[in-house]
Design a protein around this motif. Sequence first.
Motif, short mmCIF file in Angstrom:
data_model
loop_
_atom_site.label_atom_id
_atom_site.label_comp_id
_atom_site.label_asym_id
_atom_site.label_seq_id
_atom_site.Cartn_x
_atom_site.Cartn_y
_atom_site.Cartn_z
N THR A 26 0.84 -1.19 0.00
CA THR A 26 0.00 0.00 0.00
C THR A 26 0.88 1.25 0.00
OG1 THR A 26 -1.74 1.20 1.18
CG2 THR A 26 -0.17 0.04 2.53
N ASP A 27 0.32 2.35 -0.42
CA ASP A 27 1.01 3.64 -0.33
C ASP A 27 0.56 4.42 0.90
OD1 ASP A 27 2.54 3.40 -2.69
OD2 ASP A 27 0.81 3.96 -3.89
N ASN A 28 -0.43 3.87 1.62
CA ASN A 28 -1.01 4.53 2.78
C ASN A 28 -0.26 4.07 4.04
OD1 ASN A 28 -2.63 5.01 5.09
ND2 ASN A 28 -4.46 5.15 3.82
N PRO A 29 0.52 4.96 4.68
CA PRO A 29 1.31 4.54 5.84
C PRO A 29 0.45 4.08 7.02
CG PRO A 29 1.57 6.91 5.45
CD PRO A 29 0.75 6.35 4.32
N GLU A 30 -0.74 4.65 7.20
CA GLU A 30 -1.61 4.21 8.28
C GLU A 30 -2.13 2.81 8.03
OE1 GLU A 30 -4.62 7.18 8.65
OE2 GLU A 30 -3.26 8.64 9.55
N ALA A 31 -2.48 2.51 6.79
CA ALA A 31 -2.95 1.17 6.43
C ALA A 31 -1.82 0.16 6.60
CB ALA A 31 -3.46 1.16 5.00
N TYR A 32 -0.61 0.55 6.21
CA TYR A 32 0.53 -0.36 6.34
C TYR A 32 0.84 -0.62 7.81
CZ TYR A 32 5.01 -2.55 5.33
OH TYR A 32 6.05 -3.44 5.25
N ARG A 37 0.65 -4.40 12.38
CA ARG A 37 0.16 -4.73 13.72
C ARG A 37 -0.66 -6.02 13.68
NH1 ARG A 37 0.53 -0.38 17.47
NH2 ARG A 37 1.41 1.46 16.47
N GLY A 38 -1.51 -6.15 12.67
CA GLY A 38 -2.29 -7.37 12.53
C GLY A 38 -1.40 -8.57 12.28
N LEU A 39 -0.40 -8.39 11.46
CA LEU A 39 0.55 -9.47 11.19
C LEU A 39 1.28 -9.89 12.46
CD1 LEU A 39 1.85 -11.22 8.99
CD2 LEU A 39 3.53 -9.39 8.66
N ALA A 40 1.68 -8.92 13.27
CA ALA A 40 2.37 -9.22 14.53
C ALA A 40 1.48 -10.06 15.44
CB ALA A 40 2.78 -7.92 15.23
N TYR A 41 0.20 -9.72 15.53
CA TYR A 41 -0.72 -10.53 16.35
C TYR A 41 -0.85 -11.94 15.79
CZ TYR A 41 -2.68 -7.18 19.68
OH TYR A 41 -2.87 -6.32 20.73
N GLY A 54 -7.14 -9.58 17.95
CA GLY A 54 -6.24 -8.46 17.68
C GLY A 54 -5.83 -8.43 16.22
N ALA A 55 -5.49 -9.61 15.68
CA ALA A 55 -5.11 -9.68 14.26
C ALA A 55 -6.27 -9.24 13.38
CB ALA A 55 -4.67 -11.10 13.91
N GLN A 56 -7.46 -9.75 13.65
CA GLN A 56 -8.63 -9.39 12.85
C GLN A 56 -8.90 -7.89 12.91
OE1 GLN A 56 -12.12 -11.71 13.75
NE2 GLN A 56 -10.91 -13.58 13.91
N LYS A 57 -8.81 -7.33 14.10
CA LYS A 57 -9.08 -5.89 14.28
C LYS A 57 -8.17 -5.05 13.39
CE LYS A 57 -8.19 -2.26 17.62
NZ LYS A 57 -7.67 -1.96 18.95
N GLN A 61 -8.90 -3.00 9.85
CA GLN A 61 -8.60 -1.57 9.81
C GLN A 61 -7.74 -1.25 8.59
OE1 GLN A 61 -6.58 -0.12 13.29
NE2 GLN A 61 -6.43 1.95 12.52
N ALA A 62 -6.76 -2.09 8.31
CA ALA A 62 -5.89 -1.87 7.15
C ALA A 62 -6.69 -1.86 5.87
CB ALA A 62 -4.80 -2.95 7.11
N VAL A 63 -7.60 -2.81 5.73
CA VAL A 63 -8.42 -2.88 4.51
C VAL A 63 -9.37 -1.69 4.45
CG1 VAL A 63 -10.20 -4.23 3.33
CG2 VAL A 63 -8.22 -5.38 4.33
N ARG A 64 -9.91 -1.28 5.58
CA ARG A 64 -10.80 -0.12 5.61
C ARG A 64 -10.05 1.15 5.17
NH1 ARG A 64 -12.76 -1.27 10.21
NH2 ARG A 64 -11.35 -0.03 11.47
N LEU A 65 -8.81 1.27 5.59
CA LEU A 65 -8.01 2.45 5.24
C LEU A 65 -7.57 2.43 3.77
CD1 LEU A 65 -5.87 2.68 8.47
CD2 LEU A 65 -7.54 4.37 7.70
N ASP A 66 -7.33 1.24 3.26
CA ASP A 66 -6.87 1.12 1.87
C ASP A 66 -7.23 -0.28 1.39
OD1 ASP A 66 -5.60 0.91 -0.57
OD2 ASP A 66 -3.71 1.70 0.12
N HIS A 67 -8.26 -0.38 0.57
CA HIS A 67 -8.74 -1.69 0.12
C HIS A 67 -7.72 -2.45 -0.73
CE1 HIS A 67 -9.70 0.81 -3.37
NE2 HIS A 67 -9.67 -0.31 -4.06
N LYS A 68 -6.62 -1.80 -1.11
CA LYS A 68 -5.61 -2.46 -1.94
C LYS A 68 -4.53 -3.18 -1.09
CE LYS A 68 -5.07 1.44 -3.98
NZ LYS A 68 -4.54 2.55 -4.71
N VAL A 69 -4.65 -3.13 0.25
CA VAL A 69 -3.67 -3.77 1.11
C VAL A 69 -3.66 -5.26 0.80
CG1 VAL A 69 -3.08 -4.37 3.48
CG2 VAL A 69 -3.87 -2.08 2.95
#
Length: 71
Positions: A26-32, A37-41, A54-57, A61-69
């Motif tokens: 993604t190009d969106n730093p918040e989504a990344y 964080r999800g990956l870490a969980y 935690g991972a799901q949350k 959120q990442a997909v909500r911020l940028d559906h291309k994640v």
Amino acid sequence: MAKTIADQLGAKLTGLEKQVIAAKPTDNPEAYDAYLRGLAYSLKPANTTANSLGAQKYLRQAVRLDHKVRA
């Protein structure tokens, strides 16, 4: 970086592996950040409900911020 490591190890990468390494999730730093964080969980050794939630949350959120994640 992954390509450099593979080159140093003399690993042969397939075309698909090269594409995956080169692709930016993604190009969106918040989504990344949410994705990481999800990956870490999801990589925590204890498979608990709290870790799964935690991972799901964060992954949602990442997909909500940028559906291309790409997860």
